[in-house]
Design a protein around this motif. Structure first.
Motif, PDB file in Angstrom:
ATOM      1  N   GLY A 126       0.857  -1.280  -0.039  1.00 37.12           N
ATOM      2  CA  GLY A 126       0.180   0.089  -0.065  1.00 37.12           C
ATOM      3  C   GLY A 126       0.715   1.232   0.128  1.00 37.12           C
ATOM      4  O   GLY A 126       1.891   1.243   0.463  1.00 37.12           O
ATOM      5  N   ARG A 130      -3.576   7.805   2.784  1.00 39.08           N
ATOM      6  CA  ARG A 130      -4.151   8.669   3.745  1.00 39.08           C
ATOM      7  C   ARG A 130      -3.027   9.340   4.588  1.00 39.08           C
ATOM      8  O   ARG A 130      -3.121  10.484   5.168  1.00 39.08           O
ATOM      9  CB  ARG A 130      -5.007   7.789   4.462  1.00 39.08           C
ATOM     10  CG  ARG A 130      -6.226   7.550   4.125  1.00 39.08           C
ATOM     11  CD  ARG A 130      -6.971   6.752   5.221  1.00 39.08           C
ATOM     12  NE  ARG A 130      -6.824   5.188   5.347  1.00 39.08           N
ATOM     13  CZ  ARG A 130      -6.859   4.411   5.964  1.00 39.08           C
ATOM     14  NH1 ARG A 130      -7.451   4.818   7.166  1.00 39.08           N
ATOM     15  NH2 ARG A 130      -6.343   3.086   5.855  1.00 39.08           N
ATOM     16  N   MET A 182       5.193  -8.652   0.900  1.00 41.99           N
ATOM     17  CA  MET A 182       4.473  -8.280  -0.196  1.00 41.99           C
ATOM     18  C   MET A 182       4.568  -7.033  -0.656  1.00 41.99           C
ATOM     19  O   MET A 182       4.318  -6.073   0.098  1.00 41.99           O
ATOM     20  CB  MET A 182       2.881  -8.723  -0.247  1.00 41.99           C
ATOM     21  CG  MET A 182       2.111  -8.550  -1.481  1.00 41.99           C
ATOM     22  SD  MET A 182       0.381  -9.241  -1.358  1.00 41.99           S
ATOM     23  CE  MET A 182      -0.493  -7.874  -0.530  1.00 41.99           C
ATOM     24  N   GLN A 213       2.853  -7.811  -5.627  1.00 45.50           N
ATOM     25  CA  GLN A 213       1.260  -8.053  -6.229  1.00 45.50           C
ATOM     26  C   GLN A 213       1.289  -7.063  -7.543  1.00 45.50           C
ATOM     27  O   GLN A 213       1.857  -6.013  -7.662  1.00 45.50           O
ATOM     28  CB  GLN A 213       0.274  -7.615  -5.221  1.00 45.50           C
ATOM     29  CG  GLN A 213       0.395  -6.166  -4.704  1.00 45.50           C
ATOM     30  CD  GLN A 213      -0.564  -5.833  -3.712  1.00 45.50           C
ATOM     31  OE1 GLN A 213      -0.519  -5.070  -2.988  1.00 45.50           O
ATOM     32  NE2 GLN A 213      -2.042  -6.664  -3.994  1.00 45.50           N
ATOM     33  N   PRO A 240      -4.559  -0.919  -7.600  1.00 50.50           N
ATOM     34  CA  PRO A 240      -4.310  -2.057  -6.601  1.00 50.50           C
ATOM     35  C   PRO A 240      -5.755  -2.898  -6.299  1.00 50.50           C
ATOM     36  O   PRO A 240      -6.627  -2.185  -5.985  1.00 50.50           O
ATOM     37  CB  PRO A 240      -4.115  -1.112  -5.296  1.00 50.50           C
ATOM     38  CG  PRO A 240      -3.448   0.150  -5.737  1.00 50.50           C
ATOM     39  CD  PRO A 240      -4.577   0.551  -6.911  1.00 50.50           C
ATOM     40  N   GLY A 242      -5.775  -4.639  -3.424  1.00 53.54           N
ATOM     41  CA  GLY A 242      -5.999  -4.829  -2.092  1.00 53.54           C
ATOM     42  C   GLY A 242      -5.099  -5.879  -1.528  1.00 53.54           C
ATOM     43  O   GLY A 242      -4.701  -6.808  -2.159  1.00 53.54           O
ATOM     44  N   HIS A 243      -4.771  -5.973  -0.016  1.00 51.51           N
ATOM     45  CA  HIS A 243      -4.128  -6.972   0.586  1.00 51.51           C
ATOM     46  C   HIS A 243      -4.476  -8.382   0.543  1.00 51.51           C
ATOM     47  O   HIS A 243      -3.534  -9.143   0.838  1.00 51.51           O
ATOM     48  CB  HIS A 243      -3.703  -6.197   2.084  1.00 51.51           C
ATOM     49  CG  HIS A 243      -4.538  -6.064   2.791  1.00 51.51           C
ATOM     50  ND1 HIS A 243      -6.168  -6.493   3.156  1.00 51.51           N
ATOM     51  CD2 HIS A 243      -5.158  -4.434   3.230  1.00 51.51           C
ATOM     52  CE1 HIS A 243      -6.786  -5.863   3.781  1.00 51.51           C
ATOM     53  NE2 HIS A 243      -6.577  -4.543   3.669  1.00 51.51           N
ATOM     54  N   GLN A 271       0.939  -5.881   9.256  1.00 52.62           N
ATOM     55  CA  GLN A 271       0.692  -4.924   8.294  1.00 52.62           C
ATOM     56  C   GLN A 271       1.917  -3.800   8.532  1.00 52.62           C
ATOM     57  O   GLN A 271       2.660  -4.120   9.300  1.00 52.62           O
ATOM     58  CB  GLN A 271      -0.539  -3.972   8.627  1.00 52.62           C
ATOM     59  CG  GLN A 271      -1.767  -5.154   8.388  1.00 52.62           C
ATOM     60  CD  GLN A 271      -3.110  -4.387   8.096  1.00 52.62           C
ATOM     61  OE1 GLN A 271      -3.986  -4.659   7.835  1.00 52.62           O
ATOM     62  NE2 GLN A 271      -3.376  -3.167   8.627  1.00 52.62           N
ATOM     63  N   ILE A 308     -11.191   0.937  11.883  1.00 48.19           N
ATOM     64  CA  ILE A 308     -10.716  -0.453  11.993  1.00 48.19           C
ATOM     65  C   ILE A 308     -11.901  -1.374  11.870  1.00 48.19           C
ATOM     66  O   ILE A 308     -12.897  -1.160  12.439  1.00 48.19           O
ATOM     67  CB  ILE A 308      -9.705  -1.006  13.280  1.00 48.19           C
ATOM     68  CG1 ILE A 308     -10.416  -0.911  14.622  1.00 48.19           C
ATOM     69  CG2 ILE A 308      -8.719   0.098  13.185  1.00 48.19           C
ATOM     70  CD1 ILE A 308      -9.744  -1.292  15.652  1.00 48.19           C
ATOM     71  N   GLU A 327     -15.760  -5.038   7.550  1.00 48.89           N
ATOM     72  CA  GLU A 327     -14.978  -3.637   7.579  1.00 48.89           C
ATOM     73  C   GLU A 327     -15.771  -2.445   7.941  1.00 48.89           C
ATOM     74  O   GLU A 327     -16.843  -2.318   8.233  1.00 48.89           O
ATOM     75  CB  GLU A 327     -14.667  -3.394   6.045  1.00 48.89           C
ATOM     76  CG  GLU A 327     -13.440  -2.774   5.810  1.00 48.89           C
ATOM     77  CD  GLU A 327     -12.173  -3.149   6.489  1.00 48.89           C
ATOM     78  OE1 GLU A 327     -12.305  -3.789   7.382  1.00 48.89           O
ATOM     79  OE2 GLU A 327     -10.941  -2.653   6.025  1.00 48.89           O
ATOM     80  N   TYR A 328     -14.900  -1.635   8.339  1.00 50.74           N
ATOM     81  CA  TYR A 328     -15.420  -0.291   9.426  1.00 50.74           C
ATOM     82  C   TYR A 328     -16.381   0.439   8.525  1.00 50.74           C
ATOM     83  O   TYR A 328     -17.374   0.921   9.163  1.00 50.74           O
ATOM     84  CB  TYR A 328     -14.301   0.747   9.701  1.00 50.74           C
ATOM     85  CG  TYR A 328     -13.161   0.822   8.488  1.00 50.74           C
ATOM     86  CD1 TYR A 328     -13.152   1.916   7.951  1.00 50.74           C
ATOM     87  CD2 TYR A 328     -11.922   0.209   8.644  1.00 50.74           C
ATOM     88  CE1 TYR A 328     -12.228   2.259   6.920  1.00 50.74           C
ATOM     89  CE2 TYR A 328     -10.873   0.448   7.730  1.00 50.74           C
ATOM     90  CZ  TYR A 328     -11.043   1.553   6.875  1.00 50.74           C
ATOM     91  OH  TYR A 328     -10.115   1.779   6.124  1.00 50.74           O
ATOM     92  N   ASN A 357     -10.480  -5.293  14.607  1.00 51.64           N
ATOM     93  CA  ASN A 357      -9.518  -6.127  13.956  1.00 51.64           C
ATOM     94  C   ASN A 357      -8.157  -5.206  13.677  1.00 51.64           C
ATOM     95  O   ASN A 357      -8.574  -4.398  12.957  1.00 51.64           O
ATOM     96  CB  ASN A 357     -10.070  -6.691  12.812  1.00 51.64           C
ATOM     97  CG  ASN A 357      -9.217  -7.171  11.601  1.00 51.64           C
ATOM     98  OD1 ASN A 357      -8.319  -7.955  12.127  1.00 51.64           O
ATOM     99  ND2 ASN A 357      -9.359  -6.659  10.326  1.00 51.64           N
ATOM    100  N   ASN A 359      -5.645  -6.653  12.154  1.00 50.01           N
ATOM    101  CA  ASN A 359      -5.410  -7.579  10.702  1.00 50.01           C
ATOM    102  C   ASN A 359      -3.635  -8.145  10.939  1.00 50.01           C
ATOM    103  O   ASN A 359      -3.200  -8.034  10.183  1.00 50.01           O
ATOM    104  CB  ASN A 359      -5.320  -6.424   9.743  1.00 50.01           C
ATOM    105  CG  ASN A 359      -6.198  -6.878   8.637  1.00 50.01           C
ATOM    106  OD1 ASN A 359      -6.899  -7.872   8.769  1.00 50.01           O
ATOM    107  ND2 ASN A 359      -5.916  -6.370   7.533  1.00 50.01           N
ATOM    108  N   TYR A 429      -1.489  -1.820  19.669  1.00 53.38           N
ATOM    109  CA  TYR A 429      -1.755  -1.398  18.408  1.00 53.38           C
ATOM    110  C   TYR A 429      -1.505   0.105  18.171  1.00 53.38           C
ATOM    111  O   TYR A 429      -2.061   0.681  18.969  1.00 53.38           O
ATOM    112  CB  TYR A 429      -3.377  -1.591  18.031  1.00 53.38           C
ATOM    113  CG  TYR A 429      -3.925  -1.303  16.717  1.00 53.38           C
ATOM    114  CD1 TYR A 429      -3.305  -1.766  15.624  1.00 53.38           C
ATOM    115  CD2 TYR A 429      -4.854  -0.317  16.483  1.00 53.38           C
ATOM    116  CE1 TYR A 429      -3.663  -1.215  14.340  1.00 53.38           C
ATOM    117  CE2 TYR A 429      -5.346  -0.182  15.497  1.00 53.38           C
ATOM    118  CZ  TYR A 429      -4.796  -0.355  14.001  1.00 53.38           C
ATOM    119  OH  TYR A 429      -5.295  -0.389  12.872  1.00 53.38           O
ATOM    120  N   LYS A 433      -1.416   6.014   9.984  1.00 58.14           N
ATOM    121  CA  LYS A 433      -2.156   6.001   8.623  1.00 58.14           C
ATOM    122  C   LYS A 433      -2.387   7.329   8.281  1.00 58.14           C
ATOM    123  O   LYS A 433      -2.654   7.381   7.142  1.00 58.14           O
ATOM    124  CB  LYS A 433      -3.307   5.118   8.877  1.00 58.14           C
ATOM    125  CG  LYS A 433      -3.114   3.596   9.295  1.00 58.14           C
ATOM    126  CD  LYS A 433      -4.220   2.647   8.993  1.00 58.14           C
ATOM    127  CE  LYS A 433      -4.046   1.295   9.651  1.00 58.14           C
ATOM    128  NZ  LYS A 433      -4.732   0.265   9.042  1.00 58.14           N
TER     129      LYS A 433
END
Ligand code: UPG
Length: 603
Positions: A126, A130, A182, A213, A240, A242-243, A271, A308, A327-328, A357, A359, A429, A433
């Motif tokens: 990524g 942001r 990745m 990727q 992209p 995505g992961h 991540q 999140i 997802e959020y 999450n 991740n 955590y 971001k």
């Protein structure tokens, strides 16, 4: 069927003719309609097929599948179909760990035992739009007392885990933990450069594998016509995917089978910018091993509307259930649609009832391989077109299919043991971001997820860990950087070889130690013991392996003060501006032990 293409057929290799036929069959004639006579732009036409070949081979099932999946998802989106149709959410139950208690310590020990049978996979493709930082995110300093970047911290942590884990088996274990990264076209070259110019931060280069990727084709309309690049009509526009790509890349790389043949058991995904993550890895791996989880995701208490995902139990009308990340952006609408008119809100605890999450996934390798043999790593996808109006007939800009690595459990058989482990946010955590402007707009009480909060979280976590180990650490003060109000704890940092687990920290803190508010304490060394240290200023202790250092007495100096930096101040480097502060290094005591043997630093 397409005269401009037919006139150019002689330019194409046999496999390219097949690709062309496939595209025509899939309604993609517009890709060729503007092609001029042979002799004009021939190289570009060949280049077009090079790209088509890549797009075709990097997607499970090729472009035919991609276009088919896109048509279906675009039709569902147009019809307003809810991806969670038929499912009711409820709060799942998982393992809740309390840092530092007996259970935590024994889970850490269990995790350390397993670690030599693990492989680590970092998704770092990524760009971090942001954050608005120009470089790759793993190159950002995790904290600025040492300036070590995220990837250095990750690598050092993996190396310490490897060593500690091998010590727990008495067969002279020399196992090296594989580390896969990745990347994408946006990050690949810079990641290689960072690793190579730093000698892989001490890891053997053969331990590290990069998997790049590919982006996927953009879609111009509801018929899944592939979009041409606005600046080059011989190129398909790509974005992209995505992961979630990490699973198909691992599958096709052959690494999973190799790991299995080496007796490995676990694959840990993580991540790019969570500086606290390795505080949580040993105990979480311990949970996987002792609970027999095939899938274990790490979670933290989540504030409602926090960006999140929420870990949710979904029960279908037909009886199926799964525990999965919602997802959020989807949790609130799902709750509203299923009898919770207020949507995503905090409960009386002050947090959302759905754990957040982070991740960090721990998959058991054997069942993971079995599943990928069936799916080839294809992950359930979604599409998020921005329509021009409510008729939903055209898009403001091209869209594409996307997928997320945490959606892996969606295809698993119900017999799979899917669990999750909740830890304190302060411990586990602190991602980086958001850019300063967006972070300053985060609702009060919700985390900023900025470079400022990411660094301050390291100091807070280390201070709290030292407190738990018996040291007296001064309370934080509150200060504001780039419009974000944060707690500023004493700036305590250490390298993974000093304190990877709570047990290893506890063993090195003795007597009555204290650290004042304005202090910075930076430790790098395997056997540096704090024994009755009282610190009021800045102390840096570095010791080579084999040097055993006892640090004692009262250290006092002018220390380092914190200077505010405005993010708009272009005279500062970008990585300083985005955190909003830097140290004024007035005075410090720095001691470097370069010889093995017993040493004592007594001030
Ligand atoms: N990434 C890739 N390839 C891509 C997109 C992203 O490798 O095509 C990487 C990226 O480098 C990062 C990770 O994936 O390491 C996550 O990307 P990010 O933009 O940080 O993810 P978010 O949209 O913030 O959300 C993810 C999960 C969400 C979770 C959150 C926790 O989707 O469920 O709660 O991360 O940080």
């Amino acid at each position: 069927a397409c005269p401009p293409l037919r006139r150019n057929l002689q330019l194409l290799a046999p496999d390219e003719v097949e690709l062309a036929k496939m595209l025509l069959n899939e309604g993609q004639i517009h890709l060729f309609e503007h092609w001029p006579e042979p002799g004009i732009d021939d190289d570009k036409k060949r280049g077009f097929f090079d790209q088509v070949r890549r797009l075709n081979s990097s997607y499970p099932g090729g472009l035919v599948s991609y276009i088919k999946n896109a048509k279906k998802l675009l039709a569902d989106s147009k019809a307003g179909k809810n991806p969670y149709d038929g499912f009711t959410p409820s709060v799942p139950s998982g393992e809740i760990l309390n840092f530092g208690d007996d259970n935590f310590v024994s889970l850490e020990a269990a995790g350390i035992k397993e670690a030599h049978n693990a492989a680590f996979v970092l998704v770092a493709g990524g760009l971090g739009e942001r954050l608005g930082y120009k470089g790759i995110k793993v190159a950002l300093p995790r904290e600025t007392t040492t300036g070590k970047c995220f990837i250095q911290h990750y690598i050092e942590s993996i190396l310490v885990l490897q060593e500690a884990s091998c010590k727990t088996v008495d067969d002279g274990c020399q196992k090296k933990i594989p580390f896969v990264i990745m990347t994408s076209d946006d990050t690949n070259a810079l990641t290689i450069k960072l690793l190579e110019s730093n000698s892989y931060f001490g890891m053997e280069p053969s331990q590290v594998k990069l998997l790049k990727q590919e982006k996927v084709a953009c879609l111009a309309d509801n018929d899944a016509r592939l979009a041409l690049d606005p600046s080059d009509k011989y190129k398909i526009q790509t974005k992209p995917h995505g992961h979630g790509d990490v699973h198909s890349l691992l599958y096709s790389s052959g690494l999973l089978e190799q790991w299995k043949s080496e007796g490995r058991k676990w694959v840990l995904f993580f991540q790019d910018t969570n500086g606290l993550l390795f505080n949580a890895i040993p105990s979480a791996l311990g949970v996987s091993a002792t609970k027999g989880y095939n899938v274990n995701s790490l979670a933290v208490p989540r504030k409602a509307k926090e960006a999140i995902g929420g870990i949710t139990k979904l029960t279908h009308v037909d009886g199926r259930t799964m525990v999965i990340n919602v997802e959020y952006n989807q949790l609130d609408p799902l709750l509203r649609a299923t009898g919770y008119p207020d949507g995503d809100t905090n409960s009386e605890t002050g947090y959302s009832p759905y754990p957040g999450n982070i991740n960090q996934l721990i998959l058991e390798l054997g069942p993971y391989i079995e599943e990928l043999k069936k799916t080839h790593g294809a992950i359930s996808e979604f599409v998020n077109p921005k329509y021009t109006d409510s008729t939903k007939t055209s898009f403001k800009s091209s869209t594409r299919l996307e997928c997320m690595m945490q959606d892996y459990p969606k295809t698993l058989p119900p017999s799979t043991k899917v669990g999750f482990t909740v830890m304190d946010t302060w411990l586990a955590y602190a991602p980086v971001k958001n850019n300063p402007e967006d972070a300053a707009k985060v609702p009060k009480g919700n985390p900023y997820h900025s470079a400022t909060s990411g660094e301050m979280a390291i100091y807070r976590a280390n201070s709290l860990i030292l407190r738990k180990a018996g040291a007296q650490i001064a309370d934080p003060v509150v200060d504001t950087f780039n419009g974000q109000e944060v707690e500023v704890w004493p700036r305590v940092t250490w390298s993974p070889r000093w304190g990877l687990t709570f047990q290893s920290v506890k063993e090195k803190v003795h007597g009555s130690c204290s650290v004042s508010q304005r202090s910075a304490l930076v430790i790098d060394g395997r056997s540096v013991f704090l024994d009755g240290l009282s610190l009021d200023g800045t102390l840096i202790v570095n010791a080579v392996d084999g040097a055993e250092v006892k640090v004692t007495g009262h250290v006092e100096n002018k220390g380092w003060t914190i200077r505010h930096v405005d993010y708009k101040d272009t005279s500062e480097k970008e990585e300083v501006r985005i955190r909003g502060f830097k140290f004024n290094k007035s005075e410090q005591l720095e001691v470097n032990y370069t010889e093995p043997g017993k040493h004592s630093l007594s001030a």
